[in-house]
Enzyme design. Structure first.
Site, PDB file in Angstrom:
ATOM      1  N   GLU A 162      46.853  28.924  44.689  1.00 25.22           N
ATOM      2  CA  GLU A 162      48.178  29.068  44.090  1.00 25.22           C
ATOM      3  C   GLU A 162      48.082  28.696  42.621  1.00 25.22           C
ATOM      4  OE1 GLU A 162      52.237  30.149  44.265  1.00 25.22           O
ATOM      5  OE2 GLU A 162      50.622  30.378  45.739  1.00 25.22           O
ATOM      6  N   GLU A 203      52.206  34.086  35.170  1.00 23.31           N
ATOM      7  CA  GLU A 203      50.776  33.942  35.446  1.00 23.31           C
ATOM      8  C   GLU A 203      50.077  35.299  35.559  1.00 23.31           C
ATOM      9  OE1 GLU A 203      52.855  30.335  37.433  1.00 23.31           O
ATOM     10  OE2 GLU A 203      51.989  31.825  38.799  1.00 23.31           O
ATOM     11  N   ASP A 252      55.775  27.842  45.752  1.00 20.56           N
ATOM     12  CA  ASP A 252      54.896  27.216  46.742  1.00 20.56           C
ATOM     13  C   ASP A 252      55.405  27.479  48.161  1.00 20.56           C
ATOM     14  OD1 ASP A 252      53.354  25.886  44.636  1.00 20.56           O
ATOM     15  OD2 ASP A 252      55.167  24.720  44.352  1.00 20.56           O
TER      16      ASP A 252
END
Length: 480
Positions: free
Chosen positions: A278, A308, A461
């Protein structure tokens, strides 16, 4: 004359009444659309045939201090500044400018402090705010908690720096080795802001958060060796890894050393044990380049958001590499598909690249998710994507069941699934879309966005952990 005036007044009242009824019908129509999506998800989601039973999770764990970002900066005497994106933060001005940059974009970001004295001042000010909360923090700890909540029969081992307050917040079902205990908690600051929140001359386009921290254990990956050694004794069948983004506050020599340690640890893990990495927000091109080249081909699954993904494409000259600097708001769906395909083709497993183990990329954003997989390696992907998008709304609203009108659909009615696509018209009765391109399967579903979010921390998450737990990994894709 009076008759005309009264008539005009009655007409105005009637018009207002009819407009109100029209708005009610429009809202009812929208609610029915979103309810159709919820019902379609519920009907589609099934648990995988092969479930993960024993999971090792690491390595960044901390105590989150959650406050209003604008209230904190105001208390620190900081007004909106220049829109500058600092790799790391040293001064209050760096915090102000970098927060300003992401606040007006509505994008999630995470930056670390390099000056512990300034960070101490920030935390002391945050602790004096009338409204604050403590929660479990760190990608690893949050993923462990979500798996424990959703799948109570699963055995979970959590490795990372765990202080006394954090330990008390964690579910008792999570196994914590003695080597993970530390004397005082690592505190991370979560600076939240709401939809259309005003801060000086700036207005946030979406609800999101900016994270900052200063810690020793997480930023130096002190639990790394413990993580790789403990998973063998635990007999894991799934490994969740996070925390590499925190390395960017370190010197280049230290980063190179730790990336090599991660690489060597991953190479020792059996291929039939999937490893999920992650990612989190980063600004160091050197670190991202190292992760892409040395780490990504050695993990089975990758989780990341628009910041990201677009930064990775920017660093490695991928498709739409200039979007990182020019994009505002939510990313276009077809561009995300292009970037996921690029990641899988460039860094993933294929006959031309048989040493790689990467076969899955899970992209999550505020308004939609896309998972790209090698279909022979991953099954039940539609259920995984539906479960992940459903979880996003539930957690943001802090509710076990999504209910209109607390949520809303925010994707375009028509859109391209990938560049060159003729376009797709979205149907709320079929909210999970699947297509294949160049040997890879892509699955898409929108998020029903919480209108007044209560819990934005750890969304990525929770989404990634949920999607993985509904996925079915099959190592036979490597058989000749």
């Amino acid at each position: 004359m009076w008759t005309k005036t009264i008539g005009l007044g009655l007409f105005t009242v009637l018009l207002a009444y009819l407009y109100g009824k029209w708005q009610d019908l429009q809202r009812q129509s929208l609610d029915e659309r979103e309810q159709s999506i919820i019902e379609s998800w519920d009907a589609l989601i099934t648990e995988p045939r092969r479930k993960f039973r024993r999971i090792s999770v690491g390595i960044n764990c901390n105590l989150d201090l959650i406050i209003s970002g604008t209230d904190l900066l105001t208390s620190l005497g900081q007004n909106p500044g220049e829109s500058l994106d600092s790799v790391s933060l040293e001064t209050l001005e760096d915090l102000r400018n970098t927060f300003s940059h992401y606040f007006q974009k509505g994008a999630a970001a995470e930056r670390t402090f390099t000056d512990k004295h300034v960070y101490k001042q920030v935390i002391e000010t945050a602790n004096k705010l009338p409204s604050k909360e403590h929660y479990v923090g760190g990608n690893a700890a949050l993923m462990a908690v979500k798996v424990a909540e959703l799948f109570p029969q699963t055995k979970i081992q959590l490795i990372g720096p765990i202080g006394p307050v954090l330990k008390d917040l964690l579910p008792r079902s999570i196994s914590i080795p003695d080597s993970s205990h530390i004397s005082s908690d690592e505190v991370h600051l979560i600076m939240e802001y709401g939809l259309n929140e005003n801060w000086g001359s700036l207005t946030s386009p979406v609800a999101n958060r900016f994270i900052t921290s200063y810690d020793e254990s997480n930023s130096k990956l002190t639990s790394l060796n413990k993580f790789f050694s403990n998973h063998k004794h635990f007999d894991s069948d799934l490994i969740l890894l996070s925390g590499l983004h925190l390395l960017e506050t370190q010197g280049l020599a230290f980063i190179v050393e730790k990336i090599n340690e991660v690489k060597e640890g991953l190479e020792k893990i059996q291929l039939d044990i999937p490893v999920h990495l992650e990612l989190a927000s980063m600004a160091s091109e050197e670190l991202v380049g190292s992760i892409l080249d040395q780490i990504v081909p050695r993990v089975t699954s990758l989780g990341l958001n628009e910041q990201e993904l677009s930064f990775s494409a920017h660093v490695a000259d991928g498709p739409h590499f200039d979007d990182f600097h020019t994009r505002t708001g939510q990313p276009e769906i077809h561009k995300i598909s292009d970037m996921i395909l690029w990641l899988l083709k460039t860094y993933g497993y294929s006959k031309q690249n048989p040493t790689s183990r990467l076969t899955r990329v899970h992209f999550h954003s505020l308004t939609y998710h896309i998972v790209g997989t090698l279909p022979s390696a991953w099954h039940n992907t539609k259920s995984a994507v539906a479960a992940g998008t459903r979880m996003a709304g539930r957690q943001a609203c802090d509710s076990k069941q999504l209910t209109p009108p607390e949520i809303e659909l925010r994707i375009p009615k028509t859109f391209q699934l990938f560049s060159g696509d003729e376009g797709h018209t979205f149907d709320e009765n079929n909210p999970v879309l699947s297509w294949e391109k160049e040997g890879f399967q892509f699955v898409f579903s929108p998020v029903l966005v919480c209108i007044s979010p209560l819990k934005t921390v750890g969304l990525g998450d929770s989404i990634s952990a949920t999607g993985l737990m509904y996925s079915d990994f099959d190592i036979s894709y490597r058989e000749p």
